[in-house]
Write a protein that holds these residues in place. Sequence first.
Motif, PDB file in Angstrom:
ATOM      1  N   GLU A   1       0.834  -1.204   0.000  1.00 15.50           N
ATOM      2  CA  GLU A   1       0.000   0.000   0.000  1.00 15.50           C
ATOM      3  C   GLU A   1       0.869   1.254   0.000  1.00 15.50           C
ATOM      4  O   GLU A   1       0.549   2.257  -0.651  1.00 15.50           O
ATOM      5  N   ARG A   2       1.986   1.185   0.709  1.00 19.14           N
ATOM      6  CA  ARG A   2       2.852   2.355   0.873  1.00 19.14           C
ATOM      7  C   ARG A   2       3.841   2.530  -0.284  1.00 19.14           C
ATOM      8  O   ARG A   2       4.276   3.646  -0.561  1.00 19.14           O
ATOM      9  N   HIS A   3       4.218   1.426  -0.933  1.00 22.29           N
ATOM     10  CA  HIS A   3       5.364   1.485  -1.842  1.00 22.29           C
ATOM     11  C   HIS A   3       5.048   1.204  -3.309  1.00 22.29           C
ATOM     12  O   HIS A   3       5.924   1.392  -4.157  1.00 22.29           O
ATOM     13  N   ASN A   4       3.837   0.744  -3.628  1.00 26.40           N
ATOM     14  CA  ASN A   4       3.512   0.499  -5.031  1.00 26.40           C
ATOM     15  C   ASN A   4       2.033   0.796  -5.250  1.00 26.40           C
ATOM     16  O   ASN A   4       1.177  -0.080  -5.107  1.00 26.40           O
ATOM     17  N   ALA A   5       1.756   2.031  -5.616  1.00 25.57           N
ATOM     18  CA  ALA A   5       0.369   2.477  -5.747  1.00 25.57           C
ATOM     19  C   ALA A   5      -0.373   1.714  -6.839  1.00 25.57           C
ATOM     20  O   ALA A   5      -1.572   1.431  -6.704  1.00 25.57           O
ATOM     21  N   GLY A   6       0.321   1.345  -7.921  1.00 30.07           N
ATOM     22  CA  GLY A   6      -0.334   0.639  -9.012  1.00 30.07           C
ATOM     23  C   GLY A   6      -0.826  -0.732  -8.595  1.00 30.07           C
ATOM     24  O   GLY A   6      -1.975  -1.114  -8.875  1.00 30.07           O
ATOM     25  N   VAL A   7       0.012  -1.487  -7.921  1.00 33.45           N
ATOM     26  CA  VAL A   7      -0.395  -2.809  -7.439  1.00 33.45           C
ATOM     27  C   VAL A   7      -1.452  -2.664  -6.351  1.00 33.45           C
ATOM     28  O   VAL A   7      -2.429  -3.422  -6.308  1.00 33.45           O
ATOM     29  N   ALA A   8      -1.279  -1.679  -5.472  1.00 34.80           N
ATOM     30  CA  ALA A   8      -2.249  -1.474  -4.391  1.00 34.80           C
ATOM     31  C   ALA A   8      -3.642  -1.178  -4.946  1.00 34.80           C
ATOM     32  O   ALA A   8      -4.647  -1.692  -4.440  1.00 34.80           O
ATOM     33  N   ARG A   9      -3.718  -0.357  -5.996  1.00 35.01           N
ATOM     34  CA  ARG A   9      -5.023  -0.049  -6.600  1.00 35.01           C
ATOM     35  C   ARG A   9      -5.641  -1.285  -7.246  1.00 35.01           C
ATOM     36  O   ARG A   9      -6.855  -1.485  -7.207  1.00 35.01           O
ATOM     37  N   ALA A  10      -4.804  -2.120  -7.852  1.00 34.11           N
ATOM     38  CA  ALA A  10      -5.308  -3.304  -8.556  1.00 34.11           C
ATOM     39  C   ALA A  10      -5.676  -4.436  -7.609  1.00 34.11           C
ATOM     40  O   ALA A  10      -6.426  -5.345  -7.987  1.00 34.11           O
ATOM     41  N   ALA A  11      -5.160  -4.398  -6.382  1.00 34.31           N
ATOM     42  CA  ALA A  11      -5.393  -5.490  -5.426  1.00 34.31           C
ATOM     43  C   ALA A  11      -6.790  -5.360  -4.828  1.00 34.31           C
ATOM     44  O   ALA A  11      -7.040  -4.493  -3.987  1.00 34.31           O
ATOM     45  N   PHE A  12      -7.693  -6.225  -5.250  1.00 38.15           N
ATOM     46  CA  PHE A  12      -9.025  -6.259  -4.649  1.00 38.15           C
ATOM     47  C   PHE A  12      -8.952  -6.885  -3.265  1.00 38.15           C
ATOM     48  O   PHE A  12      -9.702  -6.513  -2.363  1.00 38.15           O
ATOM     49  N   ALA A  13      -8.035  -7.843  -3.101  1.00 43.06           N
ATOM     50  CA  ALA A  13      -7.874  -8.523  -1.812  1.00 43.06           C
ATOM     51  C   ALA A  13      -6.475  -9.110  -1.738  1.00 43.06           C
ATOM     52  O   ALA A  13      -5.778  -9.248  -2.753  1.00 43.06           O
ATOM     53  N   TRP A  14      -6.075  -9.437  -0.511  1.00 39.23           N
ATOM     54  CA  TRP A  14      -4.862 -10.217  -0.271  1.00 39.23           C
ATOM     55  C   TRP A  14      -5.297 -11.575   0.266  1.00 39.23           C
ATOM     56  O   TRP A  14      -6.122 -11.652   1.178  1.00 39.23           O
ATOM     57  N   VAL A  15      -4.741 -12.631  -0.313  1.00 35.97           N
ATOM     58  CA  VAL A  15      -5.154 -13.992   0.030  1.00 35.97           C
ATOM     59  C   VAL A  15      -3.922 -14.801   0.413  1.00 35.97           C
ATOM     60  O   VAL A  15      -2.918 -14.799  -0.311  1.00 35.97           O
ATOM     61  N   GLU A  16      -3.991 -15.484   1.554  1.00 31.00           N
ATOM     62  CA  GLU A  16      -2.898 -16.379   1.934  1.00 31.00           C
ATOM     63  C   GLU A  16      -2.811 -17.538   0.941  1.00 31.00           C
ATOM     64  O   GLU A  16      -3.830 -18.034   0.451  1.00 31.00           O
ATOM     65  N   LEU A  17      -1.599 -17.979   0.679  1.00 37.52           N
ATOM     66  CA  LEU A  17      -1.390 -19.076  -0.258  1.00 37.52           C
ATOM     67  C   LEU A  17      -2.189 -20.312   0.143  1.00 37.52           C
ATOM     68  O   LEU A  17      -2.741 -21.007  -0.723  1.00 37.52           O
ATOM     69  N   CYS A  18      -2.281 -20.601   1.445  1.00 38.55           N
ATOM     70  CA  CYS A  18      -3.001 -21.809   1.869  1.00 38.55           C
ATOM     71  C   CYS A  18      -4.504 -21.685   1.660  1.00 38.55           C
ATOM     72  O   CYS A  18      -5.222 -22.692   1.695  1.00 38.55           O
ATOM     73  N   ASP A  19      -5.014 -20.474   1.433  1.00 41.87           N
ATOM     74  CA  ASP A  19      -6.413 -20.287   1.040  1.00 41.87           C
ATOM     75  C   ASP A  19      -6.551 -20.211  -0.483  1.00 41.87           C
ATOM     76  O   ASP A  19      -7.555 -20.648  -1.054  1.00 41.87           O
ATOM     77  N   TYR A  20      -5.528 -19.656  -1.128  1.00 37.15           N
ATOM     78  CA  TYR A  20      -5.560 -19.461  -2.576  1.00 37.15           C
ATOM     79  C   TYR A  20      -5.618 -20.791  -3.326  1.00 37.15           C
ATOM     80  O   TYR A  20      -6.411 -20.954  -4.264  1.00 37.15           O
ATOM     81  N   VAL A  21      -4.789 -21.759  -2.926  1.00 39.94           N
ATOM     82  CA  VAL A  21      -4.727 -23.022  -3.670  1.00 39.94           C
ATOM     83  C   VAL A  21      -6.045 -23.792  -3.593  1.00 39.94           C
ATOM     84  O   VAL A  21      -6.578 -24.207  -4.633  1.00 39.94           O
ATOM     85  N   PRO A  22      -6.629 -24.013  -2.396  1.00 35.41           N
ATOM     86  CA  PRO A  22      -7.937 -24.675  -2.386  1.00 35.41           C
ATOM     87  C   PRO A  22      -8.997 -23.915  -3.184  1.00 35.41           C
ATOM     88  O   PRO A  22      -9.830 -24.529  -3.862  1.00 35.41           O
ATOM     89  N   GLY A  23      -8.969 -22.570  -3.115  1.00 40.95           N
ATOM     90  CA  GLY A  23      -9.909 -21.791  -3.910  1.00 40.95           C
ATOM     91  C   GLY A  23      -9.703 -22.004  -5.397  1.00 40.95           C
ATOM     92  O   GLY A  23     -10.664 -22.138  -6.169  1.00 40.95           O
ATOM     93  N   LEU A  24      -8.443 -22.053  -5.809  1.00 39.44           N
ATOM     94  CA  LEU A  24      -8.112 -22.248  -7.222  1.00 39.44           C
ATOM     95  C   LEU A  24      -8.625 -23.584  -7.734  1.00 39.44           C
ATOM     96  O   LEU A  24      -9.288 -23.656  -8.776  1.00 39.44           O
ATOM     97  N   ILE A  25      -8.351 -24.664  -7.006  1.00 37.20           N
ATOM     98  CA  ILE A  25      -8.652 -26.002  -7.537  1.00 37.20           C
ATOM     99  C   ILE A  25     -10.112 -26.406  -7.332  1.00 37.20           C
ATOM    100  O   ILE A  25     -10.574 -27.376  -7.940  1.00 37.20           O
ATOM    101  N   THR A  26     -10.844 -25.649  -6.490  1.00 36.99           N
ATOM    102  CA  THR A  26     -12.278 -25.923  -6.330  1.00 36.99           C
ATOM    103  C   THR A  26     -13.143 -24.939  -7.113  1.00 36.99           C
ATOM    104  O   THR A  26     -14.371 -25.084  -7.144  1.00 36.99           O
TER     105      THR A  26
END
Length: 562
Positions: A171-196
Amino acid sequence: MAGEAKFSIGVDYGTNSVRALVVEVHSGEEIACTSWTYAHGEDGVILDTREVNLARQHPADYEEGFVRTVGQAIEQARADRRFSPERVVGIGVDTTGSTPLPVDEQGRALATLPEFERENDAMARLWKDHTAHAEAAEISRRASEGGWPYLSKCGGAYSSEWYWSKALHCERHNAGVARAAFAWVELCDYVPGLITGNRDPRTMARGICAAGHKAMYHPSWGGLPSAEFLEGLSPGFSRFRERYKHPAVASDRVAGGLTGEFAERTGLRAGVPVAVGALDAHLGAVGSGIGPGTLVKIMGTSTCDCMVGPLSEGMPDIPGVSGIVPESVIPGMLGIEAGQSAVGDIFNWFVNRIGPSGYGRREEMHARLSDAAGRLRAGESGLVALDWHNGNRNVLTDPLLTGLVVGETLATTPAEIYRALIEATAFGALKIIERIEEYGVAIERVVNCGGIAEKNPLVMQIYADVCNRPMQISRSGQACALGAAVFGAVAGKAHADVPAAQRAMTGVKERVYRPEAGSVAVYRDLYRLYTALHDAFGGAGGADVGRVMKDLITIRQRAREV
């Protein structure tokens, strides 16, 4: 038919690679195991020579890693006549953490989109990324000075390794990525979400393991930190709280069924239940048979120490640990986490960066250095070291502390330094044991798992001598993946609960490393010197270090006279 073999799959996302393990759920027999090193970066980690604290991963490797390893494991498992893909009852997933990644509203990792594919700040921020140390200090300061309760369950200080620090740094160091980030997801939540197929961050299952230990989530204050607290860090920052599904749940819950796409790509059937994800160390503890009174040490590039206790009995807040979280390890129990930011990474640093001559090719150095170090007596090196080459996770919680070796002379050998580094990590482990027991939590036995525990008897013997406790080893060489498979079996209803699955699927090896009385006595003296350095350089007190060098010489002389 009744009694026929059934199987679960554990998928373990480590620091450098991903592996898939196929396990028979009634016996714990491991019939297939495959691994794949991430394609991007140096040994799977994206680094930046201009920023030594940076450690990122490309999220495209997570999808490819799942397809490659699970598909290959299914093919390998077919060699067992009992196996067929239709007999796979469930899948469990564990990952490193905190390893959060920014996603868009559809749950797509930003780094997989063309406009961000070469942007480091759009990558997953690996657990050992410490670029957010200033943000972590700010979060700790705001919580402490404002009277917020959020630090009470994470040892009294927030870490640069964790979720909110990393999101705030972006949020502090890359405004472009911060604006594009709808959410931050932990990897251990991302993978089950991806494959389901449940990739929407507002609806995907969020595991209590990562939420509680890394994102200051706790039922006693209603889940995540309040919007007011987060807005005080940065205007608009609370949007990530609003897009984080509540409540976070334990890993015996089902995140969803495997999609047809991933079923086709791996050779499995569509709809196989996928358990809610969790952190690798915590599931390594499950795969090592953790229960009340057992400390499990997951030993790899870093270490993580886990314990559990009954929810009904409660547990005191313990300063300097990484969290006390309900159901983060075993459903129905409190989970304690602590650990060290670098252990195997320190040994690798010595081999890869120092590269002492006379010990063969690089791939041979660990074995040869261990052999030479094993011929030394405790105290014979005349050295003592601090194991802070990647900061101190516990009990000081300071990422800006650095490593140190004291006592070197012109006669000091590489094997002596290597042994001193091993001893330093053992002293750091003892600090954690003492802190946990200081607050009334009894440790009745210690079980170790991971690559170091499997492969290096010298390390295990030194740990037994330093801690003055027997060291047991998990039966499985893939304890994290096995723990994930345990949850896969529970998600697939092959077992009623996690303890029942553990009884069927986990165990320890026959060999036990027992303390040797002579070494225990020497290490007691060396630990006193380590503690003096630990407190002086770690800001824990005004310890007198003026005698350390001369005391090391005395210890060395005594050891060489034996």
